[in-house]
Enzyme design. Structure first.
Site, PDB file in Angstrom:
ATOM      1  N   ARG A   1      28.641  33.075  43.230  1.00 61.30           N
ATOM      2  CA  ARG A   1      28.079  34.499  43.666  1.00 61.30           C
ATOM      3  C   ARG A   1      26.693  34.528  43.916  1.00 61.30           C
ATOM      4  O   ARG A   1      25.902  35.375  43.618  1.00 61.30           O
ATOM      5  CB  ARG A   1      28.477  35.518  42.471  1.00 61.30           C
TER       6      ARG A   1
ATOM      7  N   SER B   1      34.478  43.313  41.396  1.00 59.89           N
ATOM      8  CA  SER B   1      33.883  42.926  40.166  1.00 59.89           C
ATOM      9  C   SER B   1      32.490  43.654  40.081  1.00 59.89           C
ATOM     10  O   SER B   1      31.729  43.296  40.791  1.00 59.89           O
ATOM     11  CB  SER B   1      33.708  41.503  40.073  1.00 59.89           C
TER      12      SER B   1
ATOM     13  N   GLU C   1      26.689  42.364  39.051  1.00 62.84           N
ATOM     14  CA  GLU C   1      26.878  41.631  40.216  1.00 62.84           C
ATOM     15  C   GLU C   1      26.423  42.427  41.532  1.00 62.84           C
ATOM     16  O   GLU C   1      25.963  41.723  42.496  1.00 62.84           O
ATOM     17  CB  GLU C   1      28.358  41.029  40.285  1.00 62.84           C
TER      18      GLU C   1
HETATM   19  N1  EPU Z   1      40.768  39.563  31.561  1.00 60.48           N
HETATM   20  C1  EPU Z   1      41.029  40.590  30.453  1.00 60.48           C
HETATM   21  N2  EPU Z   1      40.819  41.935  30.736  1.00 60.48           N
HETATM   22  C2  EPU Z   1      40.668  42.335  31.845  1.00 60.48           C
HETATM   23  C3  EPU Z   1      40.552  41.450  33.118  1.00 60.48           C
HETATM   24  C4  EPU Z   1      40.625  40.128  32.933  1.00 60.48           C
HETATM   25  O1  EPU Z   1      41.319  39.906  29.262  1.00 60.48           O
HETATM   26  O2  EPU Z   1      40.772  43.658  31.904  1.00 60.48           O
HETATM   27  C5  EPU Z   1      40.885  38.136  31.253  1.00 60.48           C
HETATM   28  C6  EPU Z   1      42.257  37.639  31.327  1.00 60.48           C
HETATM   29  O3  EPU Z   1      42.554  36.572  30.319  1.00 60.48           O
HETATM   30  C7  EPU Z   1      42.508  37.118  32.833  1.00 60.48           C
HETATM   31  C8  EPU Z   1      40.927  36.487  32.954  1.00 60.48           C
HETATM   32  O4  EPU Z   1      40.167  37.602  32.229  1.00 60.48           O
HETATM   33  O5  EPU Z   1      43.306  35.835  32.475  1.00 60.48           O
HETATM   34  C9  EPU Z   1      40.533  36.086  34.314  1.00 60.48           C
HETATM   35  O6  EPU Z   1      41.032  37.270  35.107  1.00 60.48           O
HETATM   36  P1  EPU Z   1      41.012  37.354  36.682  1.00 60.48           P
HETATM   37  O7  EPU Z   1      42.074  36.382  37.155  1.00 60.48           O
HETATM   38  O8  EPU Z   1      41.546  38.891  37.061  1.00 60.48           O
HETATM   39  O9  EPU Z   1      39.594  36.959  37.157  1.00 60.48           O
HETATM   40  P2  EPU Z   1      38.190  37.351  36.831  1.00 60.48           P
HETATM   41  O10 EPU Z   1      37.562  35.956  36.303  1.00 60.48           O
HETATM   42  O11 EPU Z   1      38.318  38.636  35.899  1.00 60.48           O
HETATM   43  C10 EPU Z   1      37.300  36.538  39.152  1.00 60.48           C
HETATM   44  C11 EPU Z   1      36.433  36.977  40.188  1.00 60.48           C
HETATM   45  C12 EPU Z   1      37.230  38.039  41.156  1.00 60.48           C
HETATM   46  C13 EPU Z   1      38.465  37.325  41.924  1.00 60.48           C
HETATM   47  C14 EPU Z   1      39.158  36.766  40.381  1.00 60.48           C
HETATM   48  C15 EPU Z   1      40.337  35.811  40.903  1.00 60.48           C
HETATM   49  C16 EPU Z   1      34.053  37.231  39.428  1.00 60.48           C
HETATM   50  C17 EPU Z   1      33.030  37.942  38.686  1.00 60.48           C
HETATM   51  N3  EPU Z   1      35.325  37.939  39.559  1.00 60.48           N
HETATM   52  O12 EPU Z   1      37.685  37.747  38.358  1.00 60.48           O
HETATM   53  O13 EPU Z   1      36.320  38.557  42.139  1.00 60.48           O
HETATM   54  O14 EPU Z   1      39.071  38.213  42.678  1.00 60.48           O
HETATM   55  O15 EPU Z   1      38.347  35.748  39.812  1.00 60.48           O
HETATM   56  O16 EPU Z   1      39.792  34.706  41.423  1.00 60.48           O
HETATM   57  O17 EPU Z   1      33.895  35.976  39.389  1.00 60.48           O
HETATM   58  C18 EPU Z   1      34.832  40.249  43.088  1.00 60.48           C
HETATM   59  O18 EPU Z   1      33.985  39.498  43.028  1.00 60.48           O
HETATM   60  O19 EPU Z   1      34.760  41.570  43.640  1.00 60.48           O
HETATM   61  C19 EPU Z   1      36.374  39.790  42.469  1.00 60.48           C
HETATM   62  C20 EPU Z   1      37.255  40.891  42.434  1.00 60.48           C
END
Ligand code: EPU
Length: 336
Positions: free
Chosen positions: A160, A235, A332
């Site tokens: 990012r 995010s 972010e």
């Molecule tokens: N989780 C929770 N509660 C929630 C959300 C997430 O417990 O409400 C935990 C879960 O364990 C889940 C883990 O977080 O398995 C990961 O969640 P997710 O797969 O949704 O990915 P993320 O790490 O929350 C990142 C990016 C997203 C991208 C997804 C998928 C960042 C800041 N965000 O989210 O990017 O779509 O991975 O690759 O790195 C964006 O930048 O706008 C965005 C949506």
């Protein structure tokens, strides 16, 4: 170029907050920009408006970058070099690539925003970052009024992050981005759990780039709010990265904490969404400012929240997570 007065920016930012631009101009070409900066040095650049939280009216001249066009620079049997002007919509460009069978961007389907802003935060999702396909970024250098280029290396991409958030910030205006994409031997990335599951459910064992794009679209639609329906910027926070010792302490206290080990370094990335959910904010609503019910990392505007109300909610989340986990959540999106 016509400079307009007192224009509402509600439809120009995906949070859908109401603030005004004192002066507003739409830019259709590189030449327009070159002309504009001869007299206006202090611009507020606006593109897809999908990574900004506007908390007050904009005093500077708002330049809405609406430079369109896609061109193919060169191609051989298995690769194509495409240059895309910054005002093209990102997801429409991805769909166009898939229709041409150009591979590399399918995991980045349905990300809001325009092509010109994708290098700034090195957009990433489902195991892929845009830095993997960008070959160069063309900019207008504000001080000289000249066209300059940044190679992939010079963009200094990170999670990012890029040079456009650091040294180059405020000095260059991104006008086009060039990508190298595959034509036949696609390098598919299906390692992300949710993609594997979505493909298995459809009994797809040999996926095409369209299958992956469809899976990503379905996953995103199930978790992330559509800005056309509920204002949001994806995010809101970065996933924090912590050192091994801090991680072990955290894991001891909270054995279920999800994490990603940062390759080659003794660091752990913790999903901010988990930290926020554990802090009790998931689905919470304070007036029209809220936390999304299906993904706690996403702050939402249920209708008439002001930018300040959303920002205050973000600060409340930061403080609660800090008190509970001793982890600081870095915002972010750009708060302006
Ligand atoms: N989780 C929770 N509660 C929630 C959300 C997430 O417990 O409400 C935990 C879960 O364990 C889940 C883990 O977080 O398995 C990961 O969640 P997710 O797969 O949704 O990915 P993320 O790490 O929350 C990142 C990016 C997203 C991208 C997804 C998928 C960042 C800041 N965000 O989210 O990017 O779509 O991975 O690759 O790195 C964006 O930048 O706008 C965005 C949506």
């Amino acid at each position: 170029m016509k400079i307009e007065q007192n224009i509402s920016l509600k439809k120009y930012n995906t949070f859908g907050v109401q603030v005004y631009a004192k002066r507003f101009v739409t830019i259709h070409s590189f030449y327009d920009l070159q002309e504009l900066i001869k007299t206006e040095k202090e611009l507020f650049l606006l593109s897809g408006g999908s990574n900004m939280l506007l908390i007050k009216d904009i005093e500077k001249l708002v330049a809405f970058i609406d430079i369109k066009g896609i061109s193919i620079d060169k191609e051989d049997q298995n690769s194509v070099h495409v240059t895309v002007n910054s005002g093209e919509n990102w997801h429409e460009f991805v769909l166009w690539c898939i229709s041409q069978n150009y591979g590399g961007l399918e995991n980045l389907s349905l990300i809001p925003g325009n092509v010109g802003t994708c290098p700034i935060q090195n957009i990433g999702a489902y195991g892929v970052e845009v830095k993997e396909t960008i070959t160069r970024v063309e900019c207008l250098e504000i001080s000289s009024g000249k066209r300059v280029h940044f190679s992939n290396n010079e963009c200094d991409f990170g999670y990012r992050n890029s040079i456009f958030k650091n040294e180059a910030k405020g000095k260059n205006i991104i006008t086009s981005v060039s990508f190298q994409l595959t034509k036949s031997t696609h390098k598919l990335n299906t390692s992300y759990g949710a993609i594997e599951t979505a493909l298995q459910e459809k009994n797809i064992t040999n996926p095409t780039i369209k299958d992956i794009s469809d899976a990503v679209i379905a996953i995103r639609k199930s978790k992330l709010p559509d800005p056309k329906e509920i204002g949001n910027c994806g995010s809101f926070f970065k996933n924090p990265v912590i050192a091994t010792t801090q991680f072990y302490t955290l894991q001891k206290k909270h054995p279920t904490v999800p994490f990603y080990k940062v390759e080659t370094q003794n660091l752990y990335k913790i999903p901010a969404g988990w930290l926020i959910e554990q802090s009790g904010f998931k689905g919470m609503r304070f007036g029209d400012a809220g936390v999304h019910t299906k993904q706690a990392l996403v702050l939402v505007n249920h209708g008439n929240a002001t930018g300040l109300e959303i920002y205050q909610l973000a600060q409340k989340i930061q403080q609660t997570v800090l008190d509970k986990f001793e982890i600081f959540l870095e915002i972010e999106v750009n708060v302006i």
